[in-house]
Write an enzyme that holds these catalytic residues in place. Structure first.
Site, PDB file in Angstrom:
ATOM      1  N   PHE A  87      -7.218  22.111 -24.371  1.00 14.17           N
ATOM      2  CA  PHE A  87      -7.451  20.675 -24.480  1.00 14.17           C
ATOM      3  C   PHE A  87      -8.716  20.388 -23.673  1.00 14.17           C
ATOM      4  O   PHE A  87      -8.955  21.022 -22.641  1.00 14.17           O
ATOM      5  CB  PHE A  87      -6.268  19.832 -23.999  1.00 14.17           C
ATOM      6  CG  PHE A  87      -6.529  18.367 -24.228  1.00 14.17           C
ATOM      7  CD1 PHE A  87      -6.471  17.850 -25.511  1.00 14.17           C
ATOM      8  CD2 PHE A  87      -6.917  17.536 -23.196  1.00 14.17           C
ATOM      9  CE1 PHE A  87      -6.790  16.514 -25.757  1.00 14.17           C
ATOM     10  CE2 PHE A  87      -7.235  16.199 -23.436  1.00 14.17           C
ATOM     11  CZ  PHE A  87      -7.165  15.694 -24.713  1.00 14.17           C
ATOM     12  N   THR A  88      -9.508  19.423 -24.124  1.00  5.50           N
ATOM     13  CA  THR A  88     -10.835  19.190 -23.540  1.00  5.50           C
ATOM     14  C   THR A  88     -10.802  19.066 -22.016  1.00  5.50           C
ATOM     15  O   THR A  88     -11.435  19.849 -21.305  1.00  5.50           O
ATOM     16  CB  THR A  88     -11.448  17.903 -24.145  1.00  5.50           C
ATOM     17  OG1 THR A  88     -10.508  16.836 -24.004  1.00  5.50           O
ATOM     18  CG2 THR A  88     -11.772  18.098 -25.618  1.00  5.50           C
ATOM     19  N   ASP A 129       1.466  20.922 -19.775  1.00  5.91           N
ATOM     20  CA  ASP A 129       0.743  19.679 -20.003  1.00  5.91           C
ATOM     21  C   ASP A 129       1.697  18.893 -20.898  1.00  5.91           C
ATOM     22  O   ASP A 129       1.664  19.025 -22.116  1.00  5.91           O
ATOM     23  CB  ASP A 129      -0.596  19.937 -20.687  1.00  5.91           C
ATOM     24  CG  ASP A 129      -1.295  18.638 -21.072  1.00  5.91           C
ATOM     25  OD1 ASP A 129      -0.666  17.555 -20.919  1.00  5.91           O
ATOM     26  OD2 ASP A 129      -2.437  18.695 -21.533  1.00  5.91           O
ATOM     27  N   TYR A 186       0.837  -1.204   0.000  1.00  6.34           N
ATOM     28  CA  TYR A 186       0.000   0.000   0.000  1.00  6.34           C
ATOM     29  C   TYR A 186       0.870   1.253   0.000  1.00  6.34           C
ATOM     30  O   TYR A 186       0.557   2.242  -0.650  1.00  6.34           O
ATOM     31  CB  TYR A 186      -0.936   0.016   1.224  1.00  6.34           C
ATOM     32  CG  TYR A 186      -1.984   1.093   1.126  1.00  6.34           C
ATOM     33  CD1 TYR A 186      -3.206   0.823   0.517  1.00  6.34           C
ATOM     34  CD2 TYR A 186      -1.749   2.382   1.595  1.00  6.34           C
ATOM     35  CE1 TYR A 186      -4.171   1.816   0.387  1.00  6.34           C
ATOM     36  CE2 TYR A 186      -2.703   3.379   1.464  1.00  6.34           C
ATOM     37  CZ  TYR A 186      -3.917   3.088   0.858  1.00  6.34           C
ATOM     38  OH  TYR A 186      -4.863   4.066   0.725  1.00  6.34           O
ATOM     39  N   ARG A 219     -12.970  16.041 -33.977  1.00  3.27           N
ATOM     40  CA  ARG A 219     -12.385  17.133 -33.198  1.00  3.27           C
ATOM     41  C   ARG A 219     -12.863  18.427 -33.867  1.00  3.27           C
ATOM     42  O   ARG A 219     -12.183  19.003 -34.694  1.00  3.27           O
ATOM     43  CB  ARG A 219     -10.852  17.083 -33.186  1.00  3.27           C
ATOM     44  CG  ARG A 219     -10.278  15.930 -32.384  1.00  3.27           C
ATOM     45  CD  ARG A 219     -10.068  16.251 -30.908  1.00  3.27           C
ATOM     46  NE  ARG A 219     -11.139  15.800 -30.048  1.00  3.27           N
ATOM     47  CZ  ARG A 219     -10.966  15.382 -28.798  1.00  3.27           C
ATOM     48  NH1 ARG A 219      -9.779  15.294 -28.252  1.00  3.27           N
ATOM     49  NH2 ARG A 219     -11.995  15.056 -28.052  1.00  3.27           N
ATOM     50  N   PHE A 263     -18.715  15.095 -26.474  1.00  2.93           N
ATOM     51  CA  PHE A 263     -18.285  14.267 -27.608  1.00  2.93           C
ATOM     52  C   PHE A 263     -18.175  12.792 -27.250  1.00  2.93           C
ATOM     53  O   PHE A 263     -18.320  11.929 -28.100  1.00  2.93           O
ATOM     54  CB  PHE A 263     -16.957  14.783 -28.175  1.00  2.93           C
ATOM     55  CG  PHE A 263     -15.823  14.801 -27.182  1.00  2.93           C
ATOM     56  CD1 PHE A 263     -15.673  15.863 -26.306  1.00  2.93           C
ATOM     57  CD2 PHE A 263     -14.932  13.744 -27.113  1.00  2.93           C
ATOM     58  CE1 PHE A 263     -14.640  15.870 -25.378  1.00  2.93           C
ATOM     59  CE2 PHE A 263     -13.895  13.749 -26.193  1.00  2.93           C
ATOM     60  CZ  PHE A 263     -13.754  14.809 -25.314  1.00  2.93           C
ATOM     61  N   LYS A 299       0.186   8.449 -23.308  1.00  5.44           N
ATOM     62  CA  LYS A 299       0.697   8.852 -24.622  1.00  5.44           C
ATOM     63  C   LYS A 299       2.209   8.610 -24.683  1.00  5.44           C
ATOM     64  O   LYS A 299       2.623   7.469 -24.780  1.00  5.44           O
ATOM     65  CB  LYS A 299       0.350  10.319 -24.887  1.00  5.44           C
ATOM     66  CG  LYS A 299      -1.103  10.576 -25.277  1.00  5.44           C
ATOM     67  CD  LYS A 299      -2.101  10.358 -24.203  1.00  5.44           C
ATOM     68  CE  LYS A 299      -3.467  10.885 -24.553  1.00  5.44           C
ATOM     69  NZ  LYS A 299      -4.008  11.832 -23.601  1.00  5.44           N
TER      70      LYS A 299
END
Ligand SMILES: *Cc1c(COP(=O)(O)O)cnc(C)c1O
Length: 458
Positions: free
Chosen positions: A125-126, A216, A73, A383, A450, A259
């Protein structure tokens, strides 16, 4: 000029069969899915270019690391391996793991934005914008104008327009800004990089006002490859060094490890700001889990740590981006309208030029993604106006200049023959483009619509 073929710097050890289906079958499936490719079943898809998020193929080194998961943990050894990888490769001292990128954004937004503050971003960005707005922040677009023009070939369309930042400070004051949220290889602009020169100038500007940059950094390594290829002075630098320089201009970062980091799940916050780290550790316990696992299993953290070392291999990142360029160039050669230059992770079909007979209210990019699936079983993503959502203040549809279909290439998953199949399908649709009909929205979720919206053909 490169004349010899350069192949992938890896070979295939395990394969996963994919199913071929008939056109009638796919026409029925897309109708059942409300013309939303997010609502298709994966098993009904032939080549899945919905996203490059969490869809990477892991290496044998990553898979073997999964067996070394320490599922304690607290204080799992894999956390310390991850921390070391982030320190060595990104150069930030403190690391807080999260289950994926948006969780890192949530914590960062809640801690770093005071209600009513602006958050300048090089395009939105969303999830990043959604979390900033939920924390009371106001999104402010500071990307150069060229980024909003799909046909403009500017080599660094991800660049920040410092004049736009200056205008905001002049009008509202520096205190009205929370931080600069800067994204490499701007997803919504078509995977477009910024230059190091631009970043350096932005950092110098921000420094005058004591404004931090929080990256980001989800697609940083792809941006580093473009800097190596396109920016004077970087041709002989390994991407590993370019990344260290890039990150040195920031106070910290959030990332979706799904990514660049070559894994199926994960993310983290990394920073040199001790106070931010301390607060993030407190908050991650509430939303994700203890600060040494943040919603991840020990094995997941091991896979991320190893993926971070693998992503900075110059041969790997070159082959990754070149595969995207291979698909893009096939489409350009056939005259299919796409966003140029070709981006780092995806080829974006320009639905406005592809389907000039459809007004934006008829969701041309959504319709094109659906038509592509019916034609060949290739799954892409809208998009455009659907992704952009509604303005929170007015309730009106935001009408983005870019109305795109994203063909996103998973890392180390498909061959260039798969890319040929995709190209041929896009070309065939383009030749019969006037047959593609617009759509009407029949169900609209209140946020990030979306993902789950439903449509029917007009
Ligand atoms: C995917 C992505 C995110 C969100 O990360 P998740 O892991 O999907 O939550 C944030 N920013 C960018 C640029 C992304 O591509």
């Amino acid at each position: 000029m490169q004349t010899r073929t350069i192949a992938e710097p890896y070979k295939i050890k395990m394969v996963e069969p994919i199913k071929t289906t008939t056109r009638d079958y796919r026409a029925q499936k897309i109708r059942e899915a409300g013309y939303n490719t997010f609502l298709l079943k994966s098993e009904d898809v032939y080549i899945d270019l919905l996203t490059d998020s969490g869809t990477s193929a892991m290496s044998d080194w990553q898979w073997s690391g999964m067996l070394l998961g320490d599922e304690a943990y607290a204080g799992a050894r894999n956390f310390y391996n991850l921390e070391r990888a982030v320190q060595e490769i990104y150069g930030f001292k403190y690391v807080v793991p999260t289950h994926q990128g948006r969780a890192a954004e949530h914590i960062t937004s809640q801690l770093r934005i005071t209600r009513g503050q602006y958050v300048p971003m090089n395009m939105y960005f969303t999830t990043t914008r959604e979390h900033a707005e939920r924390a009371g922040g106001i999104f402010y677009d500071c990307i150069i104008d060229e980024a909003h023009d799909a046909a403009n070939p500017h080599p660094f369309k991800g660049n920040v327009d410092i004049a736009k930042l200056q205008k905001l400070v002049d009008e509202k004051g520096a205190d009205a800004i929370a931080y600069l949220s800067i994204a490499p290889c701007v997803n919504m602009a078509g995977g477009q990089p910024f230059s190091m020169a631009n970043l350096r100038a932005v950092a110098a500007w921000a420094n005058q006002y004591n404004l931090p940059i929080i990256f980001d950094a989800t697609r940083a390594i792809e941006n580093c490859y473009f800097i190596q290829q396109r920016e004077p002075g970087y041709a002989h630098k390994p991407v590993r060094e370019i990344l260290r320089e890039m990150m040195s201009y920031g106070e910290g970062m959030t990332i979706s490890s799904k990514k660049d980091n070559l894994v199926n799940i994960g993310g983290f916050i990394a920073t040199n700001n001790e106070q931010f780290f301390t607060q993030a550790k407190e908050m991650v316990v509430i939303f994700e889990g203890l600060h040494t696992y943040g919603g991840l299993a020990g094995r997941d953290m091991e896979a991320i740590a190893r993926g971070i070392y693998e992503m900075v291999d110059d041969a790997y990142i070159a082959s990754r981006v070149r595969q995207v360029e291979y698909l893009g160039n096939r489409l350009l050669d056939a005259g299919v309208p796409i966003v140029v230059p070709i981006g780092g992770h995806a080829v974006f079909l320009d639905a406005k030029r592809f389907l000039p007979h459809l007004p934006q209210e008829h969701f041309p990019a959504q319709a094109l993604a659906a038509a592509l699936y019916v034609d060949s079983g290739v799954r892409a993503m809208e998009r455009g106006i659907v992704s952009a959502g509604r303005d929170h203040a007015t309730g009106q549809n935001r009408k983005p200049k870019l109305e795109l279909v994203r063909l996103t290439i998973p890392r180390r998953v498909y061959t260039n023959l798969h890319m040929d199949v995709v190209a041929e399908s896009c070309i065939a649709l383009y030749e019969e483009r006037e047959k593609i009909k617009g759509l009407r929205m029949t169900y609209e979720p209140t946020s990030l619509r979306f993902f789950q919206a439903r449509f029917e053909e007009l």
